[in-house]
Structures are given as structure tokens and as C-alpha cells.
Design a protein around this motif. Sequence first.
Motif, mmCIF file in Angstrom:
data_model
loop_
_atom_site.group_PDB
_atom_site.id
_atom_site.type_symbol
_atom_site.label_atom_id
_atom_site.label_comp_id
_atom_site.label_asym_id
_atom_site.label_seq_id
_atom_site.Cartn_x
_atom_site.Cartn_y
_atom_site.Cartn_z
ATOM 1 N N SER A 1 0.832 -1.208 0.000
ATOM 2 C CA SER A 1 0.000 0.000 0.000
ATOM 3 C C SER A 1 0.865 1.256 0.000
ATOM 4 O O SER A 1 0.526 2.252 -0.653
ATOM 5 C CB SER A 1 -0.952 -0.002 1.198
ATOM 6 O OG SER A 1 -0.245 0.020 2.415
ATOM 7 N N CYS A 2 1.997 1.221 0.713
ATOM 8 C CA CYS A 2 2.898 2.381 0.720
ATOM 9 C C CYS A 2 3.562 2.563 -0.644
ATOM 10 O O CYS A 2 3.709 3.690 -1.126
ATOM 11 C CB CYS A 2 3.945 2.222 1.814
ATOM 12 S SG CYS A 2 3.282 2.418 3.479
ATOM 13 N N MET A 3 3.968 1.471 -1.267
ATOM 14 C CA MET A 3 4.545 1.556 -2.611
ATOM 15 C C MET A 3 3.524 2.117 -3.600
ATOM 16 O O MET A 3 3.849 2.974 -4.428
ATOM 17 C CB MET A 3 5.012 0.174 -3.072
ATOM 18 C CG MET A 3 6.197 -0.377 -2.313
ATOM 19 S SD MET A 3 6.581 -2.076 -2.842
ATOM 20 C CE MET A 3 7.683 -2.603 -1.521
ATOM 21 N N ALA A 4 2.276 1.642 -3.495
ATOM 22 C CA ALA A 4 1.229 2.119 -4.403
ATOM 23 C C ALA A 4 0.956 3.600 -4.188
ATOM 24 O O ALA A 4 0.793 4.365 -5.149
ATOM 25 C CB ALA A 4 -0.048 1.308 -4.196
ATOM 26 N N GLY A 5 0.907 4.034 -2.914
ATOM 27 C CA GLY A 5 0.681 5.452 -2.628
ATOM 28 C C GLY A 5 1.774 6.324 -3.204
ATOM 29 O O GLY A 5 1.506 7.373 -3.810
ATOM 30 N N LEU A 6 3.033 5.916 -3.039
ATOM 31 C CA LEU A 6 4.156 6.666 -3.587
ATOM 32 C C LEU A 6 4.106 6.686 -5.117
ATOM 33 O O LEU A 6 4.408 7.701 -5.744
ATOM 34 C CB LEU A 6 5.476 6.050 -3.115
ATOM 35 C CG LEU A 6 5.828 6.283 -1.641
ATOM 36 C CD1 LEU A 6 6.942 5.342 -1.202
ATOM 37 C CD2 LEU A 6 6.241 7.730 -1.415
ATOM 38 N N ALA A 7 3.722 5.564 -5.709
ATOM 39 C CA ALA A 7 3.656 5.491 -7.174
ATOM 40 C C ALA A 7 2.559 6.402 -7.714
ATOM 41 O O ALA A 7 2.757 7.101 -8.717
ATOM 42 C CB ALA A 7 3.396 4.044 -7.600
ATOM 43 N N ILE A 8 1.404 6.418 -7.066
ATOM 44 C CA ILE A 8 0.296 7.262 -7.527
ATOM 45 C C ILE A 8 0.652 8.739 -7.380
ATOM 46 O O ILE A 8 0.485 9.534 -8.305
ATOM 47 C CB ILE A 8 -0.989 6.947 -6.737
ATOM 48 C CG1 ILE A 8 -1.472 5.522 -7.052
ATOM 49 C CG2 ILE A 8 -2.092 7.960 -7.075
ATOM 50 C CD1 ILE A 8 -2.574 5.039 -6.128
ATOM 51 N N ALA A 9 1.160 9.119 -6.204
ATOM 52 C CA ALA A 9 1.472 10.529 -5.947
ATOM 53 C C ALA A 9 2.659 11.010 -6.772
ATOM 54 O O ALA A 9 2.739 12.197 -7.115
ATOM 55 C CB ALA A 9 1.764 10.736 -4.464
ATOM 56 N N GLY A 10 3.578 10.095 -7.098
ATOM 57 C CA GLY A 10 4.803 10.510 -7.779
ATOM 58 C C GLY A 10 4.785 10.354 -9.281
ATOM 59 O O GLY A 10 5.815 10.530 -9.939
ATOM 60 N N THR A 11 3.622 10.050 -9.845
ATOM 61 C CA THR A 11 3.506 9.891 -11.293
ATOM 62 C C THR A 11 2.977 11.170 -11.924
ATOM 63 O O THR A 11 1.941 11.687 -11.513
ATOM 64 C CB THR A 11 2.561 8.722 -11.646
ATOM 65 O OG1 THR A 11 3.054 7.524 -11.050
ATOM 66 C CG2 THR A 11 2.494 8.532 -13.153
ATOM 67 N N GLY A 12 3.690 11.691 -12.904
ATOM 68 C CA GLY A 12 3.242 12.903 -13.598
ATOM 69 C C GLY A 12 3.391 14.133 -12.722
ATOM 70 O O GLY A 12 4.277 14.228 -11.887
ATOM 71 N N VAL A 13 2.489 15.085 -12.901
ATOM 72 C CA VAL A 13 2.543 16.341 -12.168
ATOM 73 C C VAL A 13 1.994 16.139 -10.763
ATOM 74 O O VAL A 13 0.905 15.618 -10.571
ATOM 75 C CB VAL A 13 1.735 17.444 -12.898
ATOM 76 C CG1 VAL A 13 1.786 18.740 -12.101
ATOM 77 C CG2 VAL A 13 2.280 17.654 -14.307
ATOM 78 N N PHE A 14 2.775 16.554 -9.755
ATOM 79 C CA PHE A 14 2.363 16.400 -8.361
ATOM 80 C C PHE A 14 1.297 17.441 -8.045
ATOM 81 O O PHE A 14 1.483 18.629 -8.256
ATOM 82 C CB PHE A 14 3.585 16.593 -7.449
ATOM 83 C CG PHE A 14 3.286 16.373 -5.995
ATOM 84 C CD1 PHE A 14 3.245 15.096 -5.467
ATOM 85 C CD2 PHE A 14 3.043 17.448 -5.151
ATOM 86 C CE1 PHE A 14 2.978 14.892 -4.118
ATOM 87 C CE2 PHE A 14 2.776 17.255 -3.804
ATOM 88 C CZ PHE A 14 2.746 15.960 -3.296
ATOM 89 N N GLY A 15 0.135 17.001 -7.557
ATOM 90 C CA GLY A 15 -0.949 17.923 -7.236
ATOM 91 C C GLY A 15 -1.753 17.419 -6.055
ATOM 92 O O GLY A 15 -1.651 16.251 -5.653
ATOM 93 N N TRP A 16 -2.604 18.314 -5.484
ATOM 94 C CA TRP A 16 -3.347 17.963 -4.276
ATOM 95 C C TRP A 16 -4.366 16.855 -4.509
ATOM 96 O O TRP A 16 -4.560 15.990 -3.654
ATOM 97 C CB TRP A 16 -4.024 19.205 -3.709
ATOM 98 C CG TRP A 16 -3.090 20.045 -2.906
ATOM 99 C CD1 TRP A 16 -2.498 21.218 -3.263
ATOM 100 C CD2 TRP A 16 -2.589 19.748 -1.594
ATOM 101 N NE1 TRP A 16 -1.666 21.676 -2.272
ATOM 102 C CE2 TRP A 16 -1.704 20.795 -1.228
ATOM 103 C CE3 TRP A 16 -2.800 18.705 -0.688
ATOM 104 C CZ2 TRP A 16 -1.035 20.822 -0.007
ATOM 105 C CZ3 TRP A 16 -2.141 18.733 0.533
ATOM 106 C CH2 TRP A 16 -1.271 19.781 0.862
ATOM 107 N N SER A 17 -5.038 16.863 -5.663
ATOM 108 C CA SER A 17 -6.039 15.821 -5.912
ATOM 109 C C SER A 17 -5.381 14.446 -5.970
ATOM 110 O O SER A 17 -5.897 13.465 -5.409
ATOM 111 C CB SER A 17 -6.789 16.109 -7.216
ATOM 112 O OG SER A 17 -5.889 16.158 -8.316
#
Length: 250
Positions: A96-112
Motif C-alpha cells: 500500500s505504501c509503494m502504491a501510494g508513492l507510485a500514484i502521488a509521484g507519477t506525472g505532475v504532483f498535485g493535491w487531488s
Amino acid sequence: MPHDHAIQCLHDPLLVVLSYLVSVLGSFTALQLAIAIPAAQSASQRRGAIVAAGAAMGGGAIWAMHFIAMLACKMDIAVSYDLALTALSAVIGMASCMAGLAIAGTGVFGWSKLVAAGVFMGLGVTGMHYTGMAAMLMPADTHYNMALVGASGAIAIVASIVALWLAFNLRGRLQMLGSALVMGVAVCGMHYTGMQAASFVPNGAGDGVVAGGLSVANLGMGVFAVTTVLLAAMLSLSLLRQRQRAMVQI
């Protein structure tokens, strides 16, 4: 709902402090490793950084902290742990931590994207906690206060959002240390809220250890060994990468 005959969980203060320190060390290591995610120059480097940071966060700051805190809980009945569920909880925490980092760190970093990744990661961390609770083998049934279960999940989501924001916005080592101290409070807050949600009621099966479980002593040695090796290796890797980058810039 409270139960009149629920078994009390009395926490060992030294193990409670140790669980916090392990969570801080895991958080600090994860933040150190997460620096490499936005700086990665290839997809393989990015994947490697995500796996390393996610393993440090999920395996050290969260999973190891959880089971050290479980060992801190002293009850008047014998407790052992189902090996398969204990291992599954580790997988859930790290994945779950790897997935969270992958989602947040892909493309442009934004609040949504940050909030979406934090919700995903927080639910995973909550799942890790209650899978770890389900691994307990004992002559008692576990009942939950669902309001506190919900509160523990909310704390996990907020802590995950904060952790992800810190992972992609901090650079200074002192900043990371301060953030790791705060993250340790958040992770411990989630765990101990979840423990308050649980009531352990004897089920008449006696007071012996349930057969087939991992003993408390063996679990403690295993958690200590895994945590020490994992965090020492990853912190060394992080410091080596920073030294290599500094030499390249000279």
C-alpha cells in the motif's frame, strides 16, 4: 460496546517507546529514499526508489512498529500469532505504501492526486493493522468499537497524506528528522487508537496457547531481525546515493 468480562491490555512503557522510535527510524529512512523518486532519470530508477521507500515506510515505520506495539500489550492470557496472516499484514503494509508513492509521484504532483494516493495508502495501512490483529491466536474473541475503528482509519489516511506530501517536498536532513518525529506520533496514534477499539473477551477455550501459532518470543526476534536488516540496508543505500550525487556535482 464495552464488555464486562473483557481482558485488559496493559502496555509495557519501554516497548511503547521502542515502537515509536522504530516508527521514527522507518519514517526517516523512507523520506531519505523518497528523494530519489522525483529525481529518477529512468522508469527503472523510479520503480526502484518507490519499492525501497515503500518498503521502509510500510515494513519499518508501520508493520514493525505495529508488532512491537502488539508485543507491548500484556494480557492475562497466552497469545501467539498466525504466521500466514502476520506475513500477509507485512505485504499489505509495504504494497500500500509503494502504491501510494507510485500514484502521488507519477506525472505532475498535485493535491487531488496526493489525496487520492493518501486515501489508498491509508486504507491499506488500516487493512495491515486489522490483518495483524486477526493474526492473534488466543482463547478469546475480539470485538470492535466501530467508531474507534473509523477513527483509526481516518488517522491512517491523514497520516498517509502528510507522509506523501513530506516525501515529495522535503530535502533538508533536519527537516526530515522533524517530520519523522511527527510521523512516528501519527503512526503510533493510528495503532493505539485501533487497539482501543478492540475488546478481548474469553471464549471458554482455556488459557493455553492456541496450537500452530508463532510464539511471542519468536515473533519478537523475527520483527527485530527484519527491522534491523531492512532499515540498516536502506538507510545505508540512501546515504550512499546522496554521497554519489554530491561527488557528481563537485
